[in-house]
Design a protein around this motif. Sequence first.
Motif, PDB file in Angstrom:
ATOM      1  N   ARG A  41       0.827  -1.207   0.000  1.00 48.15           N
ATOM      2  CA  ARG A  41       0.000   0.000   0.000  1.00 48.15           C
ATOM      3  C   ARG A  41       0.862   1.258   0.000  1.00 48.15           C
ATOM      4  NH1 ARG A  41      -3.671   0.066   4.832  1.00 48.15           N
ATOM      5  NH2 ARG A  41      -4.271   2.054   3.902  1.00 48.15           N
ATOM      6  N   ALA A  42       1.963   1.224   0.749  1.00 47.14           N
ATOM      7  CA  ALA A  42       2.827   2.410   0.811  1.00 47.14           C
ATOM      8  C   ALA A  42       3.413   2.702  -0.572  1.00 47.14           C
ATOM      9  CB  ALA A  42       3.946   2.184   1.830  1.00 47.14           C
TER      10      ALA A  42
ATOM     11  N   LYS B 177       1.924   1.843  -3.497  1.00 45.90           N
ATOM     12  CA  LYS B 177       0.822   2.348  -4.321  1.00 45.90           C
ATOM     13  C   LYS B 177       0.504   3.804  -4.013  1.00 45.90           C
ATOM     14  CE  LYS B 177      -1.507  -1.989  -5.252  1.00 45.90           C
ATOM     15  NZ  LYS B 177      -2.635  -2.840  -4.908  1.00 45.90           N
ATOM     16  N   ALA B 178       0.768   4.218  -2.771  1.00 46.04           N
ATOM     17  CA  ALA B 178       0.489   5.602  -2.383  1.00 46.04           C
ATOM     18  C   ALA B 178       1.383   6.576  -3.149  1.00 46.04           C
ATOM     19  CB  ALA B 178       0.675   5.775  -0.883  1.00 46.04           C
TER      20      ALA B 178
ATOM     21  N   GLU C  56     -17.114  14.831  -4.961  1.00 49.88           N
ATOM     22  CA  GLU C  56     -17.187  13.694  -4.041  1.00 49.88           C
ATOM     23  C   GLU C  56     -16.226  12.580  -4.454  1.00 49.88           C
ATOM     24  OE1 GLU C  56     -21.853  14.004  -2.548  1.00 49.88           O
ATOM     25  OE2 GLU C  56     -21.366  12.991  -4.410  1.00 49.88           O
ATOM     26  N   LEU C  57     -16.134  12.343  -5.756  1.00 49.85           N
ATOM     27  CA  LEU C  57     -15.244  11.284  -6.248  1.00 49.85           C
ATOM     28  C   LEU C  57     -13.780  11.609  -5.949  1.00 49.85           C
ATOM     29  CD1 LEU C  57     -16.970  10.458  -9.625  1.00 49.85           C
ATOM     30  CD2 LEU C  57     -16.508   8.835  -7.788  1.00 49.85           C
TER      31      LEU C  57
ATOM     32  N   ALA D 143     -13.197  11.291  -2.214  1.00 45.30           N
ATOM     33  CA  ALA D 143     -13.113   9.890  -1.777  1.00 45.30           C
ATOM     34  C   ALA D 143     -11.733   9.341  -2.118  1.00 45.30           C
ATOM     35  CB  ALA D 143     -14.200   9.049  -2.443  1.00 45.30           C
ATOM     36  N   GLN D 144     -11.272   9.630  -3.336  1.00 47.66           N
ATOM     37  CA  GLN D 144      -9.947   9.167  -3.749  1.00 47.66           C
ATOM     38  C   GLN D 144      -8.879   9.770  -2.822  1.00 47.66           C
ATOM     39  OE1 GLN D 144      -9.331   7.143  -6.425  1.00 47.66           O
ATOM     40  NE2 GLN D 144      -7.134   7.367  -6.719  1.00 47.66           N
TER      41      GLN D 144
ATOM     42  N   SER E 239      -9.120  10.444   0.211  1.00 47.28           N
ATOM     43  CA  SER E 239      -9.150   9.820   1.540  1.00 47.28           C
ATOM     44  C   SER E 239      -8.289   8.562   1.626  1.00 47.28           C
ATOM     45  CB  SER E 239     -10.596   9.490   1.932  1.00 47.28           C
ATOM     46  OG  SER E 239     -11.043   8.327   1.253  1.00 47.28           O
ATOM     47  N   TYR E 240      -7.821   8.045   0.491  1.00 48.96           N
ATOM     48  CA  TYR E 240      -6.970   6.849   0.532  1.00 48.96           C
ATOM     49  C   TYR E 240      -5.499   7.209   0.773  1.00 48.96           C
ATOM     50  CZ  TYR E 240     -11.086   5.288  -2.117  1.00 48.96           C
ATOM     51  OH  TYR E 240     -12.361   5.058  -2.552  1.00 48.96           O
ATOM     52  N   TYR E 241      -5.198   8.519   0.785  1.00 52.20           N
ATOM     53  CA  TYR E 241      -3.813   8.964   0.920  1.00 52.20           C
ATOM     54  C   TYR E 241      -3.642   9.778   2.199  1.00 52.20           C
ATOM     55  CZ  TYR E 241      -3.829   7.712  -3.999  1.00 52.20           C
ATOM     56  OH  TYR E 241      -3.960   7.025  -5.179  1.00 52.20           O
ATOM     57  N   ALA E 242      -2.409   9.730   2.770  1.00 52.09           N
ATOM     58  CA  ALA E 242      -2.149  10.453   4.008  1.00 52.09           C
ATOM     59  C   ALA E 242      -1.997  11.952   3.762  1.00 52.09           C
ATOM     60  CB  ALA E 242      -0.909   9.897   4.680  1.00 52.09           C
TER      61      ALA E 242
ATOM     62  N   LEU F 230      -8.274  11.993 -10.446  1.00 51.80           N
ATOM     63  CA  LEU F 230      -8.174  10.884  -9.491  1.00 51.80           C
ATOM     64  C   LEU F 230      -6.745  10.359  -9.433  1.00 51.80           C
ATOM     65  CD1 LEU F 230     -11.429   8.882 -10.389  1.00 51.80           C
ATOM     66  CD2 LEU F 230     -11.097  10.539  -8.552  1.00 51.80           C
TER      67      LEU F 230
END
Lengths: 268, 292
Positions: free
Chosen positions: B85-86, B88-89, B108-109, B112-113, B115-118, B155
Amino acid sequence: MMTTTATPLPPLASVYRSRVSVELKEFFRQRESVVFTLLLPVLLLVVFGAVLDFDLGDGVSFTQYFMAGIIAAGILGASLQNMAINIATERSDGTLKHLAGTPMPRSAYFVGKIAQVLAVTLASVVVLLLIGVVFYGVDLPSGADWLTFAWVTVLGAAACTLLGIAISSIAKNGRSASATVTPFALLLQFISGVFFQFSEIPTWMQTFASIFPLKWMAQGLRSVFLPDALAADEPAGSWELGRVALVLGIWCVLGLVLCVRTFRWQDR
Amino acid sequence: MADRQRPGDPLDPDAAISVRGLVKRYGDFTAVDGLDLDIRRGEIFALLGPNGAGKTTTVEICEGYRARDAGEVRVLGEDPADGTRAWKARLGIVLQSGSGDSQLTVRELVSAQASYYADPRDVDEVLALVGLTEKAGVRGRSLSGGQRRRLDVALGIVGRPTLLFLDEPTTGFDPEARRQFWSLIRSLRELGTTMLLTTHYLDEAEALADRVGVIAGGRLVEVAVPSALGGRETAPAVVSWSEGGARRSEATATPTAFVAGLAARFPGEVPDLAVARPTLEDVYLQMIGDAR
């Protein structure tokens, strides 16, 4: 030199929240899915409730019997049908592949789907109960029956959700999933004691229906909505709640194994 | 020209992407057949090649979507087969297939995208960058083809990627939309993003890429700056003009001297004078033709 410092990731809880919000919006904003999943059972309740209000004995009307069945069908729609069609669509249109390329933890996808199923199930049950009580004089369950209501609903929804996710992997796309699952669900509804009394159905059909979760969900819910005296009318002569839990539990395990073995993040 | 990697070369630890001897088979068909490639940090690298040459397969192996049958691959220093995951980030991926239909709005899209990243980019900033500010409240499924592609890019970049994959990003664009897209890519380059671009459009590769690689038959047949691909800069030039009512032309390695000679022969302007080098398309078609 390449920096190898670990890239930070957001807290799991915040990604889960974000996915739950995405899934709820995706469902409730799509007119087709809301009509198909939520309004179809309501329509059936309205029609059947008005037409088939004959007496089952002990002063219990068929509507009371139908209430249990249509709620079971509502749960089936919110979980199995919804997941099979929804995930097959997301796999064929690239949504899943896109997500797999992001750092989103994969569990977050399923957390979002579970939240969607729970919300749709709850909405379906509440609307059906409301209409049953207000327009057709259905008696609400009382006391410990609520507890049975809760576990049959949750266990049934869990089994059907897992089964729906597994079925989505077989389908080419959402449309083909719908074409396969919808007639099958309808067939199950006819032979599992939703539209007709289960005891009136030929034995071989009863046996076939007993393989699948819907029959057991409807039976568990009848124990909630019907007086215990009517348990004698069941083919087994009782509500068989232990067996209801067992069969639904087995479907959960089987569904989970199928999901783990067949789930794909992209089209082949 | 000296930029081609050879199978024996070690992986380049400083490269954004380093590939050696990559092989991928689908049954009896070998889609990628011993491919070597290095993409430097900060550059825009365009991968050209006909359909079925192994472009998308190569890119999808680098993105972590497909397993390889042989060879070594490092993307940002890690093996994509591990796909943590790190890791892919630090990537941004714009797939050929896009990101799906949605009932969510553009804002919103992208949120949401994010929110998957720090440490994501500001959502409004990203919308402005891709030119979707005015469409922020429109649902994903209601966008036009070009707007959808820009959403895909939004995105792809909201997570502040070090490396951005763009797989045929402008297919189906009208000429104006492509120009707008090109300026978007250039502004991303200024932000320091490394980009691997696959495209069918040679003018796109020429306009955007620092270097171009040509894939044919599952191998990288050449890597060069666009102006030098296929020996273009040193290839004979073709001088053409009209004389005695007919069109004349001459291929020459010394066009300047030849034109001077022509100028001496004609009293004034040389009629219909033109000097042409082979276009990128000429050398490209030559190359993929040779590899077949």
